[in-house]
Structures are given as C-alpha cells and as structure tokens.
Write a protein that holds these residues in place. Structure first.
Motif, PDB file in Angstrom:
ATOM      1  N   ASP A 474       0.899  -1.188   0.062  1.00  0.00           N
ATOM      2  CA  ASP A 474      -0.032   0.056   0.121  1.00  0.00           C
ATOM      3  C   ASP A 474       0.691   1.104  -0.003  1.00  0.00           C
ATOM      4  N   PHE A 475       0.255   2.330  -0.376  1.00  0.00           N
ATOM      5  CA  PHE A 475       1.031   3.809  -0.506  1.00  0.00           C
ATOM      6  C   PHE A 475       1.425   4.058   0.875  1.00  0.00           C
ATOM      7  N   GLY A 476       2.694   4.677   0.933  1.00  0.00           N
ATOM      8  CA  GLY A 476       2.942   5.159   2.119  1.00  0.00           C
ATOM      9  C   GLY A 476       3.239   4.293   3.283  1.00  0.00           C
ATOM     10  N   LYS A 477       3.227   3.114   2.965  1.00  0.00           N
ATOM     11  CA  LYS A 477       3.591   1.920   3.932  1.00  0.00           C
ATOM     12  C   LYS A 477       4.756   1.207   3.650  1.00  0.00           C
ATOM     13  N   ALA A 478       5.496   0.410   4.334  1.00  0.00           N
ATOM     14  CA  ALA A 478       6.649  -0.386   4.255  1.00  0.00           C
ATOM     15  C   ALA A 478       5.986  -1.654   3.414  1.00  0.00           C
ATOM     16  N   PRO A 479       6.579  -2.349   2.348  1.00  0.00           N
ATOM     17  CA  PRO A 479       5.891  -3.232   1.485  1.00  0.00           C
ATOM     18  C   PRO A 479       5.600  -4.501   2.326  1.00  0.00           C
ATOM     19  N   ALA A 480       4.467  -5.101   2.195  1.00  0.00           N
ATOM     20  CA  ALA A 480       3.980  -6.174   2.957  1.00  0.00           C
ATOM     21  C   ALA A 480       4.254  -7.448   2.350  1.00  0.00           C
ATOM     22  N   VAL A 481       4.502  -7.202   1.012  1.00  0.00           N
ATOM     23  CA  VAL A 481       4.834  -8.727   0.004  1.00  0.00           C
ATOM     24  C   VAL A 481       5.937  -8.266  -0.736  1.00  0.00           C
ATOM     25  N   SER A 482       7.067  -8.673  -0.391  1.00  0.00           N
ATOM     26  CA  SER A 482       8.498  -8.593  -1.038  1.00  0.00           C
ATOM     27  C   SER A 482       9.300  -9.823  -1.246  1.00  0.00           C
ATOM     28  N   PRO A 483       9.809 -10.068  -2.481  1.00  0.00           N
ATOM     29  CA  PRO A 483      10.744 -11.410  -2.414  1.00  0.00           C
ATOM     30  C   PRO A 483      11.885 -11.103  -1.540  1.00  0.00           C
ATOM     31  N   ALA A 484      12.374 -12.504  -1.006  1.00  0.00           N
ATOM     32  CA  ALA A 484      13.549 -12.509  -0.022  1.00  0.00           C
ATOM     33  C   ALA A 484      14.252 -13.585  -0.649  1.00  0.00           C
ATOM     34  N   ALA A 485      15.459 -13.634  -0.077  1.00  0.00           N
ATOM     35  CA  ALA A 485      16.416 -14.530  -0.504  1.00  0.00           C
ATOM     36  C   ALA A 485      15.992 -16.084   0.055  1.00  0.00           C
ATOM     37  N   PHE A 486      15.922 -17.047  -0.595  1.00  0.00           N
ATOM     38  CA  PHE A 486      15.502 -18.431  -0.096  1.00  0.00           C
ATOM     39  C   PHE A 486      16.743 -19.347   0.144  1.00  0.00           C
ATOM     40  N   THR A 487      16.865 -19.883   1.448  1.00  0.00           N
ATOM     41  CA  THR A 487      18.158 -20.351   1.565  1.00  0.00           C
ATOM     42  C   THR A 487      17.814 -21.669   2.047  1.00  0.00           C
ATOM     43  N   GLY A 488      16.694 -22.116   2.036  1.00  0.00           N
ATOM     44  CA  GLY A 488      15.874 -23.342   2.548  1.00  0.00           C
ATOM     45  C   GLY A 488      16.079 -24.359   1.500  1.00  0.00           C
ATOM     46  N   ALA A 489      16.578 -24.539   0.609  1.00  0.00           N
ATOM     47  CA  ALA A 489      16.843 -25.581  -0.513  1.00  0.00           C
ATOM     48  C   ALA A 489      18.519 -25.891  -0.342  1.00  0.00           C
TER      49      ALA A 489
END
Ligand code: AHR
Length: 511
Positions: A474-489
């Motif tokens: 949402d506008f003016g807020k920190a992103p609630a959905v964004s990609p992250a590194a995946f180290t679980g594999a």
C-alpha cells in the motif's frame, strides 16, 4: 452460518493436501521448445489511470519523468524485462482513431472514453508516445487496430504511418518529428469483435478480418505478424470458425480468459476474501490449462504444423473496483492471492508453448491485475509484479519437462485443481531454473527434486510469501509482500530438497 460453511469447505480442501512431492527433472527428453519471452507480455489500455498518471504524466509534470514518462515506472518496467506491450486497448481500441493522437498536442481532439467511465481523453499519448516508449525500453509493440468503428483505409494508413520509409504517411510522420519508421511486429486486427469490438458473428468477422489484414501491408522490410481476434473463455465454436475460414491468412489467433466470479453482480473484493473464495479464484485461474488444451486441439485439426500461434492477449484476475474509485476505471488492489494466480498461470502457460506464443496480463499499471499501482507521485510494486520479475529467468530459456504426482483440491464451486505447481527451464548461460508454488493456505510441502542428467552442486533461490494471504503493498507503507532470498533448499546427494511454506512461491537456480 455462511462463514462457518466457508471455513469447513476450506478445511476439507486442506485435508486433501499432500505434504510431500517428488519432482523428476527430465533433461534427457530433448527437442523441447524455447519458452517465448512474450509469455510474459503486458497490456496497456487507455482505461482509468493506466496510461495517464500510470505511465505518462507529460514533460511538465512535477512527478519525476523522462520526456513525459514517469521515471519510477520506467525503472520498474526495465527490471521486469517487459518483452511485448499491447496498446491502445482492449475495448478502447475499437473507438480509437489514431490520427487524433498525432501532431501538436494542442490540436489533438478530445474524445469521451465511452467504454471506461466516460473520462475525457485528450489524446496526448498517441502513436509517437507509445512507439518511442517501446523503442526506448526494447519492448516489442503490439498494436491493436480499430475494426469496430474504423475503416480498412484507416488501419492501412496507420500501418503505413508507423512503418513506411517513403510516401505521404512517412512525410507526415517526419513532419511530426520522427523521420525513421519504427519496427512494429504485432498487429491485432480488432479486439473482442464478438462484443465491444463490433458485436459480430465469427463467420462475418472472418471475412472482415481478411479484408483488413489484406490491406495492412509490409513496408520497408517491416514484417507484420497479423493476429485475428479470437474467442473468449469457452467459446470453442469461435476458434473453429476462424480456423476454418481464415487460418491461412493469419499468423496468430487470440484468446481472452479472465479469472472472474461472473459478469453480472459483485465480482468480490480484491483484498477481503474467505479461504473458500481464495480457492475458488485459484481453481478458476488454473482452469485455463484445460481451456488452452481445448482451443489448441481445434487449432491442431486445421493446422497440424502449428503455423498459427495462439495468443492469450488478455488474462488475469478481475475483482470489484476499490471503494472510492471510479467504477469504470477497474482499479483493484493486488494481494498474495494474485501472486499465486500469476505463478500458477505462468507455470501452465510455459507448458503450452508449442502453440501458445504470447500472453498479456491485464493491465500493466493501475487496472485489474496490475504490476504497478500509482497514487499521484507514489508508486508500489504489486505481489504480481514480483512473481513476473522472479519468473522472468524462464524468458527465452529451453523448457525442461518435469514430472510429479501431487494431491488435488476441490473448490467450493466444485473445480478440482492440483495442490502444487512446478516448471523447469535451462537458460542460455546453462543455469537450470525451477519455479514452484504451494497454493495450500495452511500446510507446507516438502519437495525433492531429482535430475536425470544434472549432478547438482549448488542451489540458490528467492521466495515470495506473506504472513497473511490478504497482504498487499500500500501507498506510504513499508511493502507487506516482497521477495526474499530463499536459503531453505539444499543439495543432498543427487537431489535438491526443500520445504515450501504454505501459500508461497519460490524460484530456484540449480547449478
Ligand atoms: O481489460 C478490460 C477489458 O476487458 C478490455 O478492454 C476488453 O478487451 C475486455 O473485455
């Protein structure tokens, strides 16, 4: 009461889920198609704030821009690697007269956008503005020609204006500031000619198509790829009639498929939905697999060599307009549910590329399942954007077959879908990419990847997930959905093992 039933339905769904999937990656099956980059195609329409404010603010705007295109959006397009962009519509295209959008801006006529909220269109974004954008970003333009309210001559002259080196159309173009012709590959001859593009029957339109296509000429070495208007959803008869009457005169035939609850009444909220509604949306979106198969089978009967391409040139989710916005502007938010639709759909499309050569999600900014949303000078990248960016490693890579057995889910509406999704490709640099999705809301799945040729040495990846499936940026807020590194594999002997969290999308690179 309704809520209880919904929760029970969702529970029944999750009990059917499997907790473990083994995927075998079969590179020994050679002769696989290259995944056309155009599967990641986009669509821009003069609808709501897609063009104006979304892409184009004009050179005098206080919003930072390069020659009138907003800078933040340009940068986001670049990272997305947009391969092809369809324009100017949609329904808008069949009331668009290109001559209104050339020459000095102050002389351009203003028209009422009859399809979309009766907004006044000032034509300040026209042919030059669109084709210069595509050229600047290395995007293939896909022009949607006006058949519904235009003439054969008007479309023929537009093609000449854009692509001819000489003649009076080329002179007019030069007078308007562009000496060299542009390269234009894709030409759509009408849009939804069964509806907003002329309300025709397939039999009638197939003749109309041939007339328009005949006079849309190839100039100065430009080679048009002519796309006939195709069916909506399950209208197999349209595809059959078009192939029977006009296959030899077309390079491609289109198809539209929206994930939508229905065309009358509420389509449901983009952000407020029950688990049952979540699975309804997903199950409807993956039904495209069967719909593509059925249209492809019809095309195969008339064109066994697969010369004519199928182009899914409109697809995506369609929910109710956000409260407070013009109902004709189709502005909707975009949650982790949309990201899941995007991931499942792209994994399906990549398995159909023997016939399916392009797909254009609707629309790139501020409309329906958009990549980008803007509000004045603010911009957010949607969860769908992140899936497209993560998955773009598959563009122009060689498809690698993979086999797996997973469980199924049954939606409240009675559609059956798989509870897991995977697709694999190898790119020109030699990297193997695996895109995975776990649509199940409440259960992680462990995945074991085995390879018939590759001896895995290392694995890295990215994950898109959120603590709440309703999460959106949402506008003016920190992103609630964004990609992250995946180290679980982890590489484990000849396999790669990982756990896919509930409602997550992962892309792995295996070397
Ligand atoms: O994407 C919105 C509209 O949906 C398009 O203009 C039209 O082609 C389709 O009906």
């Amino acid at each position: 009461m309704k809520r209880t039933l919904t929760i029970l339905a969702a529970l029944a769904v999750s009990l059917g889920a499997w907790a473990q999937v083994k995927v075998s990656v079969r590179e020994s099956l050679t002769g696989q198609p290259v995944i056309p980059a155009e599967i990641y195609g986009q669509f821009s329409e003069h609808l709501g704030r897609c063009i104006y404010e979304g892409i184009w603010v004009g050179p005098d705007s206080s919003i930072p821009n390069k020659d009138g295109y907003r800078t933040d959006v340009l940068e986001a397009f670049k990272a997305l690697k947009v391969p092809v962009l369809r324009w100017p519509g949609g329904c808008f295209a069949d009331e668009y007269h290109w001559m209104d959008g050339i020459g000095p801006k102050e002389n351009r006529p203003k028209l009422v956008n009859n399809n979309w909220g009766s907004t006044v269109e000032d034509n300040s974004f026209g042919t030059h503005e669109f084709l210069n954008l595509c050229e600047m970003l290395g995007i293939e333009p896909y022009i949607s020609g006006n058949v519904g309210s235009g003439t054969v001559e008007e479309l023929a002259k537009w093609v000449e204006y854009m692509t001819a080196e000489n003649g009076s159309m080329a002179e007019l173009r030069a007078k308007n500031g562009r000496k060299e012709p542009w390269k234009v590959k894709y030409l759509g001859v009408g849009n939804e000619t069964w509806g907003c593009g002329g309300d025709m029957t397939a039999d009638y339109y197939s003749d109309v198509y041939k007339r328009y296509a005949l006079y849309s000429r190839n100039y100065s070495g430009n080679r048009l790829f002519k796309v006939a208007c195709g069916a909506s959803d399950y209208d197999y008869n349209w595809t059959r009639t078009m192939m029977k009457n006009a296959a030899s005169k077309m390079d491609g035939l289109s198809l539209h498929y929206y994930t939508c609850k229905g065309w009358t009444g509420s389509k449901g909220s983009a952000t407020d939905f029950t688990p049952g509604e979540y699975y309804n949306t997903l199950a409807k979106s993956v039904e495209i697999d069967e719909v593509l198969r059925n249209h492809e089978a019809i095309m195969d009967a008339f064109d066994p060599e697969r010369r004519v391409a199928l182009l899914l040139d409109e697809w995506g989710t369609w929910f109710d307009v956000e409260p407070g916005y013009n109902p004709g502007h189709l502005f909707q938010q975009n949650t982790m549910r949309d990201a899941m639709v995007a991931a499942l759909s792209l994994n399906i499309f990549q398995k159909h590329t023997a016939r399916l050569k392009m797909a254009n999600i609707a629309q790139i900014v501020n409309v329906l399942q958009a990549m980008i949303l803007t509000k004045g000078e603010q911009m957010v990248l949607t969860p769908t954007y992140h899936v497209f960016r993560m998955f773009n490693v598959h563009q122009n890579a060689t498809y690698v077959p993979s086999e797996y057995t997973c469980g199924t889910l049954v939606s409240e509406e009675g559609r059956v879908m798989e509870n897991f999704s995977a697709c694999t490709s190898r790119d020109a640099s030699g990297a193997l990419h695996v895109s995975l999705a776990n649509p199940v809301l409440d259960k992680a799945v462990t995945v074991e990847l085995s390879f018939d040729e590759l001896k895995p040495r290392s694995v890295s990846g990215e994950i898109l997930t959120a603590s709440d499936i309703h999460a959106y940026n949402d506008f003016g807020k920190a992103p609630a959905v964004s990609p992250a590194a995946f180290t679980g594999a982890k590489v484990s002997g000849k396999t790669v093992k990982l756990t896919l969290p509930a409602a997550s999308v992962v892309v792995l690179e295996v070397m």
